[in-house]
Write an enzyme that holds these catalytic residues in place. Structure first.
Site, PDB file in Angstrom:
ATOM      1  N   GLU A  80     -44.794  24.146  53.060  1.00 45.23           N
ATOM      2  CA  GLU A  80     -45.448  23.942  54.347  1.00 45.23           C
ATOM      3  C   GLU A  80     -44.511  23.614  55.472  1.00 45.23           C
ATOM      4  OE1 GLU A  80     -48.587  20.826  53.533  1.00 45.23           O
ATOM      5  OE2 GLU A  80     -47.651  19.683  55.245  1.00 45.23           O
ATOM      6  N   ASP A 138     -43.501  21.433  48.350  1.00 45.01           N
ATOM      7  CA  ASP A 138     -43.891  20.165  49.049  1.00 45.01           C
ATOM      8  C   ASP A 138     -42.976  19.214  49.184  1.00 45.01           C
ATOM      9  OD1 ASP A 138     -45.778  18.813  50.749  1.00 45.01           O
ATOM     10  OD2 ASP A 138     -46.310  17.415  49.088  1.00 45.01           O
ATOM     11  N   ASP A 168     -48.704  15.244  44.803  1.00 40.15           N
ATOM     12  CA  ASP A 168     -47.771  16.116  45.321  1.00 40.15           C
ATOM     13  C   ASP A 168     -47.718  17.723  44.755  1.00 40.15           C
ATOM     14  OD1 ASP A 168     -46.086  14.024  46.936  1.00 40.15           O
ATOM     15  OD2 ASP A 168     -46.806  13.099  45.303  1.00 40.15           O
TER      16      ASP A 168
END
Lengths: 168, 168
Positions: free
Chosen positions: B64, B4, B136
């Site tokens: 992502e 991420d 996160d």
């Protein structure tokens, strides 16, 4: 060495500074096919820039500073390309400076409002090139020349000024 | 391994998939000091992610997908961090997949509209963690779980589906 990163084309230009005289060493463009996946394109930018640095062995690198972008989508794309280019440079350990677009145009064309064609023409003239470089290579050479000139001035002012003038 | 990326914090999470069972292997955050120069921060992201990949030796990586951002300035910053993270991954040669944010939330929380806290709680539950991971790290673990589940389904459908489902 100057770098002009872009999501489709990354320009690079290497100049040799001898006092106030500048000589063209090498310049070109790293093109990435827009129909290829992003990771592959970033790999191309990273690997080709690393190869250019390894063959020409510049001693210092300069890159254009990016300010507020109008379009978030193109800002993201430019950011990714710029991230890959910066990674290639920082991993070599070479000193890296950033210059505002206006400062670069001012350095080569005498005015911060110069357009792409003026920059291309002035870079050609300053480096006595027989034919004008492509727009992206010209922008990269302009960054290199801007850094060369600024460095000259700062060297005359002494090492403390050089340190203060260098934005990493 | 799920990643991420972010300009300040890049989360990572590694899970081991055994059939439909998933086990937490490692997760954490790479933090970069906001008062440090950008190239140095990108170097940290690149080097620490490379080190994580080298120690844990994941076989596949997922990240992502980023869609249209509202703010061009933060899109540029995120782009640069994402470019550095993607460089670290592609240089290892590991297969890389991208998933839409909604698909990731759907995979772990059962709804594409889940918020950060729900994702954190569900990741904790799915991996039987004794305490919830940071936001996160949880997002990165969610990407890893999403990839693991998608891969499972696609493997059952055969190799052609796996290829079609993998967006590089």
């Amino acid at each position: 060495m100057g770098i002009d990163p872009g999501s489709r084309i990354t320009g690079y230009g290497i100049v040799d500074m001898d006092g106030s005289r500048s000589r063209h060493v090498a310049s070109g463009c790293i093109q990435t096919a827009s129909n290829r996946p992003l990771p592959e394109r970033l790999k191309t930018i990273f690997e080709e820039l690393t190869a250019v640095i390894q063959s020409w062995k510049p001693t210092e690198v300069a890159i254009e500073q990016v300010f507020m972008h109008r379009n978030p989508d193109s800002a993201l794309k430019l950011g990714q390309a710029r991230g890959a280019a910066l990674c290639a440079v920082v991993l070599t350990g070479l000193p890296l400076s950033e210059y505002a677009p206006r400062a670069i145009k001012q350095a080569v064309a005498g005015t911060g409002a110069a357009d792409k064609t003026q920059v291309q023409r002035m870079v050609s003239l300053l480096l006595s090139l027989s034919e004008p470089p492509s727009a992206d290579a010209a922008d990269a050479l302009a960054v290199a020349l801007c850094h060369g000139h600024t460095r000259q001035t700062l060297h005359r002012l002494g090492p403390a000024a050089l340190l203060a003038g260098r934005r990493r």
